[in-house]
Design a protein around this motif. Sequence first.
Motif, PDB file in Angstrom:
ATOM      1  N   THR A 170       0.847  -1.189   0.000  1.00 55.85           N
ATOM      2  CA  THR A 170       0.000   0.000   0.000  1.00 55.85           C
ATOM      3  C   THR A 170       0.888   1.246   0.000  1.00 55.85           C
ATOM      4  O   THR A 170       2.005   1.231   0.524  1.00 55.85           O
ATOM      5  CB  THR A 170      -0.949   0.044   1.210  1.00 55.85           C
ATOM      6  OG1 THR A 170      -0.195   0.251   2.413  1.00 55.85           O
ATOM      7  CG2 THR A 170      -1.760  -1.236   1.326  1.00 55.85           C
ATOM      8  N   ALA A 203       1.445   5.026   1.329  1.00 61.33           N
ATOM      9  CA  ALA A 203       1.048   5.910   2.427  1.00 61.33           C
ATOM     10  C   ALA A 203       0.596   7.241   1.855  1.00 61.33           C
ATOM     11  O   ALA A 203       1.406   8.064   1.413  1.00 61.33           O
ATOM     12  CB  ALA A 203       2.206   6.110   3.398  1.00 61.33           C
ATOM     13  N   CYS A 263      -3.688   1.391  -0.725  1.00 65.18           N
ATOM     14  CA  CYS A 263      -3.497   2.733  -0.161  1.00 65.18           C
ATOM     15  C   CYS A 263      -3.641   2.692   1.349  1.00 65.18           C
ATOM     16  O   CYS A 263      -4.618   2.142   1.875  1.00 65.18           O
ATOM     17  CB  CYS A 263      -4.517   3.695  -0.760  1.00 65.18           C
ATOM     18  SG  CYS A 263      -4.157   5.436  -0.412  1.00 65.18           S
ATOM     19  N   GLU A 264      -2.663   3.258   2.059  1.00 68.78           N
ATOM     20  CA  GLU A 264      -2.736   3.414   3.513  1.00 68.78           C
ATOM     21  C   GLU A 264      -3.147   4.842   3.818  1.00 68.78           C
ATOM     22  O   GLU A 264      -2.580   5.794   3.263  1.00 68.78           O
ATOM     23  CB  GLU A 264      -1.379   3.103   4.157  1.00 68.78           C
ATOM     24  CG  GLU A 264      -1.393   3.145   5.679  1.00 68.78           C
ATOM     25  CD  GLU A 264      -1.028   4.512   6.261  1.00 68.78           C
ATOM     26  OE1 GLU A 264      -1.369   4.770   7.420  1.00 68.78           O
ATOM     27  OE2 GLU A 264      -0.401   5.319   5.535  1.00 68.78           O
ATOM     28  N   VAL A 310      -5.941   0.534   3.873  1.00 71.09           N
ATOM     29  CA  VAL A 310      -5.613   0.324   5.292  1.00 71.09           C
ATOM     30  C   VAL A 310      -5.780   1.648   6.016  1.00 71.09           C
ATOM     31  O   VAL A 310      -5.218   2.664   5.609  1.00 71.09           O
ATOM     32  CB  VAL A 310      -4.172  -0.193   5.461  1.00 71.09           C
ATOM     33  CG1 VAL A 310      -3.827  -0.365   6.938  1.00 71.09           C
ATOM     34  CG2 VAL A 310      -3.967  -1.504   4.708  1.00 71.09           C
ATOM     35  N   ASP A 365      -5.049   3.671   9.295  1.00 70.35           N
ATOM     36  CA  ASP A 365      -4.236   3.813  10.513  1.00 70.35           C
ATOM     37  C   ASP A 365      -4.412   5.228  11.039  1.00 70.35           C
ATOM     38  O   ASP A 365      -4.241   6.193  10.295  1.00 70.35           O
ATOM     39  CB  ASP A 365      -2.749   3.607  10.212  1.00 70.35           C
ATOM     40  CG  ASP A 365      -2.415   2.211   9.730  1.00 70.35           C
ATOM     41  OD1 ASP A 365      -2.989   1.254  10.255  1.00 70.35           O
ATOM     42  OD2 ASP A 365      -1.575   2.083   8.812  1.00 70.35           O
ATOM     43  N   ASN A 425      -6.423  -0.831  11.628  1.00 69.58           N
ATOM     44  CA  ASN A 425      -5.444  -1.156  12.661  1.00 69.58           C
ATOM     45  C   ASN A 425      -5.739  -0.312  13.894  1.00 69.58           C
ATOM     46  O   ASN A 425      -5.567   0.912  13.872  1.00 69.58           O
ATOM     47  CB  ASN A 425      -4.021  -0.900  12.173  1.00 69.58           C
ATOM     48  CG  ASN A 425      -3.558  -1.953  11.183  1.00 69.58           C
ATOM     49  OD1 ASN A 425      -3.810  -3.139  11.364  1.00 69.58           O
ATOM     50  ND2 ASN A 425      -2.881  -1.526  10.126  1.00 69.58           N
ATOM     51  N   ARG A 440      -2.064  -2.193  16.407  1.00 70.22           N
ATOM     52  CA  ARG A 440      -0.725  -1.654  16.230  1.00 70.22           C
ATOM     53  C   ARG A 440       0.082  -1.830  17.503  1.00 70.22           C
ATOM     54  O   ARG A 440      -0.357  -1.439  18.596  1.00 70.22           O
ATOM     55  CB  ARG A 440      -0.770  -0.183  15.836  1.00 70.22           C
ATOM     56  CG  ARG A 440       0.623   0.430  15.692  1.00 70.22           C
ATOM     57  CD  ARG A 440       0.593   1.769  15.022  1.00 70.22           C
ATOM     58  NE  ARG A 440       1.945   2.320  14.894  1.00 70.22           N
ATOM     59  CZ  ARG A 440       2.273   3.377  14.161  1.00 70.22           C
ATOM     60  NH1 ARG A 440       1.337   4.003  13.461  1.00 70.22           N
ATOM     61  NH2 ARG A 440       3.520   3.812  14.099  1.00 70.22           N
ATOM     62  N   HIS A 460       0.163  -5.157  13.548  1.00 66.46           N
ATOM     63  CA  HIS A 460       0.761  -4.058  12.783  1.00 66.46           C
ATOM     64  C   HIS A 460       1.859  -3.407  13.611  1.00 66.46           C
ATOM     65  O   HIS A 460       1.747  -3.290  14.841  1.00 66.46           O
ATOM     66  CB  HIS A 460      -0.328  -3.020  12.466  1.00 66.46           C
ATOM     67  CG  HIS A 460       0.184  -1.726  11.898  1.00 66.46           C
ATOM     68  ND1 HIS A 460       1.134  -1.658  10.902  1.00 66.46           N
ATOM     69  CD2 HIS A 460      -0.148  -0.436  12.178  1.00 66.46           C
ATOM     70  CE1 HIS A 460       1.367  -0.392  10.594  1.00 66.46           C
ATOM     71  NE2 HIS A 460       0.615   0.369  11.361  1.00 66.46           N
ATOM     72  N   HIS A 475       5.165  -0.185  13.071  1.00 65.02           N
ATOM     73  CA  HIS A 475       5.867   0.784  12.218  1.00 65.02           C
ATOM     74  C   HIS A 475       6.866   1.501  13.108  1.00 65.02           C
ATOM     75  O   HIS A 475       6.480   2.187  14.059  1.00 65.02           O
ATOM     76  CB  HIS A 475       4.879   1.776  11.602  1.00 65.02           C
ATOM     77  CG  HIS A 475       5.533   2.825  10.748  1.00 65.02           C
ATOM     78  ND1 HIS A 475       6.041   2.559   9.503  1.00 65.02           N
ATOM     79  CD2 HIS A 475       5.769   4.143  10.977  1.00 65.02           C
ATOM     80  CE1 HIS A 475       6.553   3.669   8.992  1.00 65.02           C
ATOM     81  NE2 HIS A 475       6.409   4.643   9.871  1.00 65.02           N
ATOM     82  N   ASP A 491       1.231  -6.447   9.218  1.00 67.88           N
ATOM     83  CA  ASP A 491       1.430  -5.176   8.518  1.00 67.88           C
ATOM     84  C   ASP A 491       2.721  -4.577   9.063  1.00 67.88           C
ATOM     85  O   ASP A 491       2.779  -4.175  10.234  1.00 67.88           O
ATOM     86  CB  ASP A 491       0.228  -4.264   8.775  1.00 67.88           C
ATOM     87  CG  ASP A 491       0.319  -2.925   8.065  1.00 67.88           C
ATOM     88  OD1 ASP A 491       1.440  -2.503   7.733  1.00 67.88           O
ATOM     89  OD2 ASP A 491      -0.736  -2.294   7.873  1.00 67.88           O
ATOM     90  N   GLU A 496       3.560  -0.361   3.830  1.00 70.24           N
ATOM     91  CA  GLU A 496       2.974   0.985   3.763  1.00 70.24           C
ATOM     92  C   GLU A 496       4.040   2.023   3.411  1.00 70.24           C
ATOM     93  O   GLU A 496       4.219   3.015   4.111  1.00 70.24           O
ATOM     94  CB  GLU A 496       2.336   1.357   5.111  1.00 70.24           C
ATOM     95  CG  GLU A 496       1.246   0.407   5.587  1.00 70.24           C
ATOM     96  CD  GLU A 496       0.734   0.769   6.981  1.00 70.24           C
ATOM     97  OE1 GLU A 496       1.324   1.673   7.629  1.00 70.24           O
ATOM     98  OE2 GLU A 496      -0.236   0.151   7.432  1.00 70.24           O
TER      99      GLU A 496
END
Length: 453
Positions: A63, A65, A85-86, A107, A109, A129, A155, A204, A206, A244, A286
């Motif tokens: 995806t 961002a 697409c995030e 997605v 977030d 998420n 997350r 998820h 990040h 994710d 993402e």
Amino acid sequence: MTAVLLAAARRERILREAVRQGLLDPEHSLLAAFVDLDGVEATVQDLRDAFPGSPEVRGVLHTFAAKANCLVPVLRELRRHGLGCEVATAGELARALAAGFPPERIVFDSPAKTRAELERALALGVTVNADSFQELERIAGLLRGRTSASRIGVRLNCQVGGGAIAAMSTATSTSKFGVPLADPGNRDRLLRAFAAHPWLTWVHTHTGSQGCPLDLMARGVAQAVEFADQVTAAFGEGRIEGIDIGGGLPVNFADDEVTPRFATYVEQLRAHAPGLFGGRYAVITEFGRSLLAKNGFLAAYVEYTKAAGGRPIAVTHAGVQVATRTVFAPDAWPLRIEAYDGYGTARRDRPVRQDVAGPACFAGDLLARDRALPPLRPGDLVVVPDTGAYYFSTPFHYNSLPEPAVQGVRTGPDGRIEFTLVRPAQDPWHLTEQDGLSVPLPQPVAARAGDGG
């Protein structure tokens, strides 16, 4: 010719053609931005080539961002190349839907999703998420007595540390994002949440983006994989459908070399998180900045030059409105500046130290301080490479400065440069219409022959 030289030559070719076609003009089009759509396509292919498919992983959904460049025509182009697409806000979700992304490839977030936003996302089947225990309980309430096609994950803040830019580091011990995995009791509480909510099937994480080293990012993913394995051990194979892993690949802003590469990051993931490739989990990515930054640039005319304290200053039409991070945090977000003449030909005069200033009414509106560049003159063009993500696509409306036109660029079948309007320039004399006003402005009175002294 090396890839670095090719990048510079293509930029000059685009600039010369833009001037020839009047897309840049010292009287009427003082600032413009360009997205190299051929470059975007090649970068997406690099991403695809780097990540393995079946049987190493159950499936990969890449995806984009949307915050990195939320212009709908750009999103539509990425969809055309097979990306999802995030999104992080309702506005970005609306743009993703307008660009034609199917809900199952979006997605959502955000640490602050409202009840209404969650209702809409769950009704559409958008992946969600959850960012906190409270959000999980809100989702549970919304799902009571109903089902949703949405993938739902939680997350994790894997708390592996920060990178060189604190504001871009999302896995510190006190980050606002996610459930802090190492805080006392949280791991057990998460396991209870998975036990209570059978619809909770994704994990998820990040770690951060610009300024974060690849091994730090990979260690964050490793923590997420380890937790997913813990849930699988507790509740059985298939309980976690996928992971994710976020995005965050940093970008080289020092020159035209594309580094690090997606393949280099995958090497780090294999070293630190081999369980990601064991065929047990599907994967979502993402990436944002790394897909668009080096495929876009700004060009602006020099309006005036002067000197202060012995240092030359070039006053241009590109500043805080299109390079907000660089103006307010120049040490963290330095940008290259290139000098061209008014026809779009690279200037190769002997460099002198000078400031490159923007048009905004405060002293700090500088693109570069004490930078060695060929001497800039009124009517010259300055080019700011590596701005395809976050810069001109997310303008700052300080001083009511208008948004510049954005042009998509392709090489046509005949080898010629072709432009497609992505976003029209705002007319500064019509900005009041955004305030709900349509008030005719006084028109200038033409000078009569013989007037004046």
